[in-house]
Design a protein around this motif. Structure first.
Motif, PDB file in Angstrom:
ATOM      1  N   VAL A  79      12.606  -3.119 -38.040  1.00 31.22           N
ATOM      2  CA  VAL A  79      13.115  -4.322 -37.389  1.00 31.22           C
ATOM      3  C   VAL A  79      13.072  -5.472 -38.383  1.00 31.22           C
ATOM      4  CG1 VAL A  79      12.397  -3.576 -35.095  1.00 31.22           C
ATOM      5  CG2 VAL A  79      10.844  -4.952 -36.482  1.00 31.22           C
ATOM      6  N   GLU A  80      13.786  -6.533 -38.063  1.00 36.34           N
ATOM      7  CA  GLU A  80      13.859  -7.693 -38.942  1.00 36.34           C
ATOM      8  C   GLU A  80      12.889  -8.763 -38.480  1.00 36.34           C
ATOM      9  OE1 GLU A  80      17.224 -10.864 -40.638  1.00 36.34           O
ATOM     10  OE2 GLU A  80      17.702  -9.430 -39.044  1.00 36.34           O
ATOM     11  N   ASP A  81      12.285  -9.459 -39.430  1.00 36.27           N
ATOM     12  CA  ASP A  81      11.378 -10.570 -39.128  1.00 36.27           C
ATOM     13  C   ASP A  81      12.220 -11.811 -38.832  1.00 36.27           C
ATOM     14  OD1 ASP A  81       9.252 -12.240 -38.821  1.00 36.27           O
ATOM     15  OD2 ASP A  81       8.852 -12.461 -40.969  1.00 36.27           O
ATOM     16  N   LEU A  82      12.490 -12.040 -37.554  1.00 38.84           N
ATOM     17  CA  LEU A  82      13.367 -13.136 -37.155  1.00 38.84           C
ATOM     18  C   LEU A  82      12.591 -14.441 -37.029  1.00 38.84           C
ATOM     19  CD1 LEU A  82      15.445 -11.341 -34.373  1.00 38.84           C
ATOM     20  CD2 LEU A  82      16.150 -11.808 -36.713  1.00 38.84           C
ATOM     21  N   HIS A  83      13.233 -15.529 -37.417  1.00 37.15           N
ATOM     22  CA  HIS A  83      12.668 -16.865 -37.242  1.00 37.15           C
ATOM     23  C   HIS A  83      13.266 -17.450 -35.965  1.00 37.15           C
ATOM     24  CE1 HIS A  83      10.870 -20.631 -37.982  1.00 37.15           C
ATOM     25  NE2 HIS A  83      11.928 -21.243 -38.484  1.00 37.15           N
ATOM     26  N   VAL A  84      12.710 -17.008 -34.827  1.00 35.39           N
ATOM     27  CA  VAL A  84      13.285 -17.368 -33.532  1.00 35.39           C
ATOM     28  C   VAL A  84      13.162 -18.869 -33.282  1.00 35.39           C
ATOM     29  CG1 VAL A  84      13.193 -16.937 -31.057  1.00 35.39           C
ATOM     30  CG2 VAL A  84      12.759 -15.082 -32.653  1.00 35.39           C
ATOM     31  N   ALA A  85      12.045 -19.481 -33.682  1.00 35.49           N
ATOM     32  CA  ALA A  85      11.859 -20.916 -33.448  1.00 35.49           C
ATOM     33  C   ALA A  85      12.950 -21.736 -34.137  1.00 35.49           C
ATOM     34  CB  ALA A  85      10.480 -21.343 -33.949  1.00 35.49           C
ATOM     35  N   GLY A  86      13.367 -21.303 -35.314  1.00 34.27           N
ATOM     36  CA  GLY A  86      14.438 -22.009 -35.996  1.00 34.27           C
ATOM     37  C   GLY A  86      15.797 -21.727 -35.382  1.00 34.27           C
TER      38      GLY A  86
END
Length: 247
Positions: free
Chosen positions: A187-194
């Motif tokens: 899986v990808e390390d997503l920057h959800v907050a951004g």
């Protein structure tokens, strides 16, 4: 008076057990209570001596009461017998239009429960706004809400609870299947907050909750003996085209 705290009670001592009919639980001070769902899975573990109930918590959510048990379980790490190791690897890309896109080509449909419930939710909220609530806008003071306002607010709460249940069910179905059928999940390390800062995508992102994918796979891969790899968010997952040959 408006009750803002969540109504719950936790029991750590006393008679905490499951009846032999697997349809009733016994709790201190509350006694014997019938359950909507069968407790056969937990009953089998307790009968086999592989589980022990430590505590019980009763909570109220959207007019329904739930009883959850904290249990110490003896389990063997590894894949179940029906899912032997195959060496299969899958890459998962969490999205918005689709709940997830797999490297196998499969696209998992996103139910988008909040978007589907917007019409009903808006109608329920408008009904609640027309009732006598706990705040008086004319005098800017607090007041006792009416019973009709309480019922209207309960309808809004039920809509939100339904959205949450549909969202959790879809993620659990997907992550359990990935952990069982594949030996390695990437899986990808997503920057959800951004990503949520984008006003055009914020509602859809919150509705899909893409960070749930990594959180569920983190413990489910350990249950089923598979491996989870988290790719760096700056890793070029799409290969670059080869430069043209010189003549």
């Amino acid at each position: 008076m408006v009750l803002r705290a969540r109504r719950s009670a936790r029991f750590t001592t006393g008679a905490i057990r499951i009846d032999a009919d697997r349809r009733h639980v016994v709790l201190p001070r509350l006694g014997r209570i019938r359950t909507h769902e069968s407790t056969r899975k937990l009953s089998r573990r307790i009968a086999a001596g592989t589980a022990q109930i430590l505590s019980a918590t009763v909570t109220e959510t959207a007019g329904r009461w739930f009883c959850s048990f904290q249990v110490a379980v003896k389990r063997t790490a590894g894949r179940p017998a029906h899912a032997p190791k195959t060496g299969r690897v899958v890459g998962v890309d969490a999205g918005i239009k689709h709940l997830a896109v797999l490297s196998t080509g499969e696209m998992v449909r996103n139910p988008a429960p909040f978007k589907a419930a917007l019409k009903k939710l808006g109608k329920a909220q408008r009904r609640a706004a027309r009732k006598v609530g706990p705040y008086d806008p004319a005098t800017r003071s607090k007041r006792n809400p009416s019973n009709r306002w309480k019922r209207a607010q309960a309808a809004v709460t039920r809509q939100h609870a339904t959205v949450k249940a549909v969202r959790e069910h879809s993620w659990h179905q997907l992550t359990t299947r990935l952990a069982q059928q594949f030996d390695t999940v990437v899986v990808e390390d997503l920057h959800v907050a951004g990503m949520v800062r984008n006003r055009k995508l914020a509602r859809s992102l919150v509705d899909a909750v893409p960070a749930t994918l990594r959180r569920h796979l983190a413990y489910k891969t350990g249950w089923y003996g598979s491996t989870l790899h988290v790719a760096d968010r700056w890793y070029p997952t799409v290969p670059r085209p080869a430069p043209p040959a010189r003549r």
